[in-house]
Scaffold this active site. Structure first.
Site, PDB file in Angstrom:
ATOM      1  CG  HIS A 109     -30.432   7.390  75.572  1.00  0.00           C
ATOM      2  ND1 HIS A 109     -30.211   7.414  74.213  1.00  0.00           N
ATOM      3  CD2 HIS A 109     -31.037   8.578  75.878  1.00  0.00           C
ATOM      4  CE1 HIS A 109     -30.655   8.564  73.716  1.00  0.00           C
ATOM      5  NE2 HIS A 109     -31.170   9.282  74.702  1.00  0.00           N
ATOM      6  CG  HIS A 117     -35.684   9.828  75.791  1.00  0.00           C
ATOM      7  ND1 HIS A 117     -35.815   9.800  74.413  1.00  0.00           N
ATOM      8  CD2 HIS A 117     -34.476  10.409  76.043  1.00  0.00           C
ATOM      9  CE1 HIS A 117     -34.740  10.340  73.875  1.00  0.00           C
ATOM     10  NE2 HIS A 117     -33.912  10.726  74.835  1.00  0.00           N
ATOM     11  CD  GLU A 118     -32.400  10.849  79.364  1.00  0.00           C
ATOM     12  OE1 GLU A 118     -31.260  10.354  79.213  1.00  0.00           O
ATOM     13  OE2 GLU A 118     -32.815  11.802  78.689  1.00  0.00           O
ATOM     14  CG  ASP A 121     -37.880  10.349  71.323  1.00  0.00           C
ATOM     15  OD1 ASP A 121     -37.588  10.509  72.526  1.00  0.00           O
ATOM     16  OD2 ASP A 121     -37.808  11.261  70.480  1.00  0.00           O
TER      17      ASP A 121
END
Length: 414
Positions: free
Chosen positions: A282, A278-279, A360
């Site tokens: 980004h 998820h990170e 996500d």
């Protein structure tokens, strides 16, 4: 017929009172909504005893937030209505009227006062509420050290930045808004790139993720996702709290993913990889860069409007002053800017929630939807998170979608 000073005075008064009423109304809605029955995909997060503990924790925070915000509201309201800002200006002018030193001294006094008022609330929150529910790991010594460090950093960095802005205004009032905006933008860019290298080590130790099963799993995913695995760090958050998290920070070659050490104790290796995915999402989606670029016109608008009123005697007189002064006009502008700031905050949260969905989805596209769901559930459970925030409260305040919304989206992605 009211004068312009009176009109602005009552307008600021309306914004102060209106903001307080809005926040208390949203808090009330949130409190009531939390009593609703949990959706099916959230029912397995807490057992009956743990859910009762979560509700007690949530209500304790609601009550404490109501008391602290009410006290702060009363202090600001009385100070404003009695002309306290103007009184402080008159008092400090007996010490100096230097065009740069006076604003620095003025904001310094307000900062010290705000700090002294907030410390008892922070102490109670840390050593009563967080301690009661098993989250706090901060010792009184560490609490004092942290606040002294925060105070020193704020005085040092804030003083330099504020002094530069005031100096720019004294140097060229006509182009103040553009030059000051440029300086603040460069400062923000510098902090975005080097925050983890310069500021974080003052408070926490960071170390690269060690060799082992977890790193092997992360490296496999990173290779598959095309992410250069140079800057993944573990931070010793456990010395302050048992809560776990992870975040992405920095730009360009200064980017890094940071995992709380508490995350390693609470999640499986697969769940940690899912959170990390998820990170990394980004980063791959350039969310940090986009958020920075979007903030530029917002701050430019703020400095442009501020530049228009800095010479106005009226704005100083609204706060009890006599003639235009940098510090009084800035405070009056800030109070009048409240509805614009609220609107921009809502827009920023809407965009942030969209970015969270995208991150996500990035993890889900690599087959980590199920693991991310279970990881998010565990993080919510270990933090005693409120699983039923009121939609209106979430709309105003949440930078992330609610857990229910994220789990539902991830289920659709499987």
């Amino acid at each position: 017929m009211m004068s312009l000073v009176e009109i602005l005075f009552y307008l600021i008064l309306f914004f102060i009172v209106g903001d307080f009423i809005l926040e208390r109304y949203l808090s009330f809605l949130n409190f009531q909504y939390s009593k609703n029955e949990l959706p099916d995909n959230l029912k397995d997060i807490y057992d009956a005893d743990k859910y009762g503990k979560q509700q007690e924790y949530f209500r304790s925070n609601i009550r404490f937030g109501t008391i602290s915000s009410t006290i702060n509201f009363i202090i600001i309201l009385i100070f404003f209505c009695l002309g306290g800002f103007g009184w402080l200006d008159t008092l400090l002018r007996r010490i100096t009227e230097h065009p740069i030193l006076l604003p620095l001294l003025y904001f310094g006094v307000l900062f010290v006062a705000e700090t002294l008022i907030s410390i008892p609330f922070q102490w109670y929150d840390t050593f009563v509420i967080e301690q009661k529910f098993g989250f706090n790991k901060v010792t009184p010594k560490l609490f004092v050290q942290d606040h002294l460090k925060e105070f020193a950093l704020s005085v040092f960095l804030g003083g330099i930045l504020l002094g530069a802005i005031v100096w720019i205004y004294q140097l060229t009032p006509k182009y103040f808004w553009l030059i000051a905006w440029s300086v603040v933008t460069l400062f923000s860019l510098f902090m975005s790139m080097f925050y983890s290298q310069i500021i974080v080590p003052i408070f926490n130790k960071q170390k690269p993720l060690e060799e082992g099963e977890l790193r092997d799993e992360i490296e496999k995913f990173a290779t598959k996702a095309g992410f250069k695995l140079d800057n993944i760090y573990i931070i010793d958050s456990s010395k302050r709290s048992t809560k776990a998290n992870a975040y992405f920070t920095g730009l360009g070659n200064k980017k890094r993913v940071v995992l709380y050490d508490t995350l390693l104790d609470k999640l499986t290796s697969e769940e940690i990889v899912a959170v990390l995915a998820h990170e990394i999402g980004h980063y791959k989606k350039k969310h940090t860069l986009y958020q920075f670029l979007i903030s530029l016109p917002e701050s430019l608008l703020l400095f442009f409007l501020l530049g228009l009123i800095l010479k106005s005697d009226v704005f100083a007189q609204v706060l009890g002053g006599t003639t235009a002064s940098f510090h009084l006009n800035v405070i009056a502008f800030g109070l009048l800017y409240t509805p614009v700031s609220l609107l921009l905050s809502i827009c920023t949260n809407i965009l942030s929630r969209k970015f969270e969905y995208q991150a996500d989805a990035f993890a889900a596209n690599f087959g980590w939807a199920k693991q991310l769901q279970s990881g998010l559930k565990k993080l919510a459970a270990t933090s005693l998170s409120n699983l039923m925030p009121h939609p209106l409260y979430a709309f105003f305040h949440y930078s992330h979608p609610t857990l229910y919304q994220r789990l539902t989206k991830l289920s659709d992605a499987q």
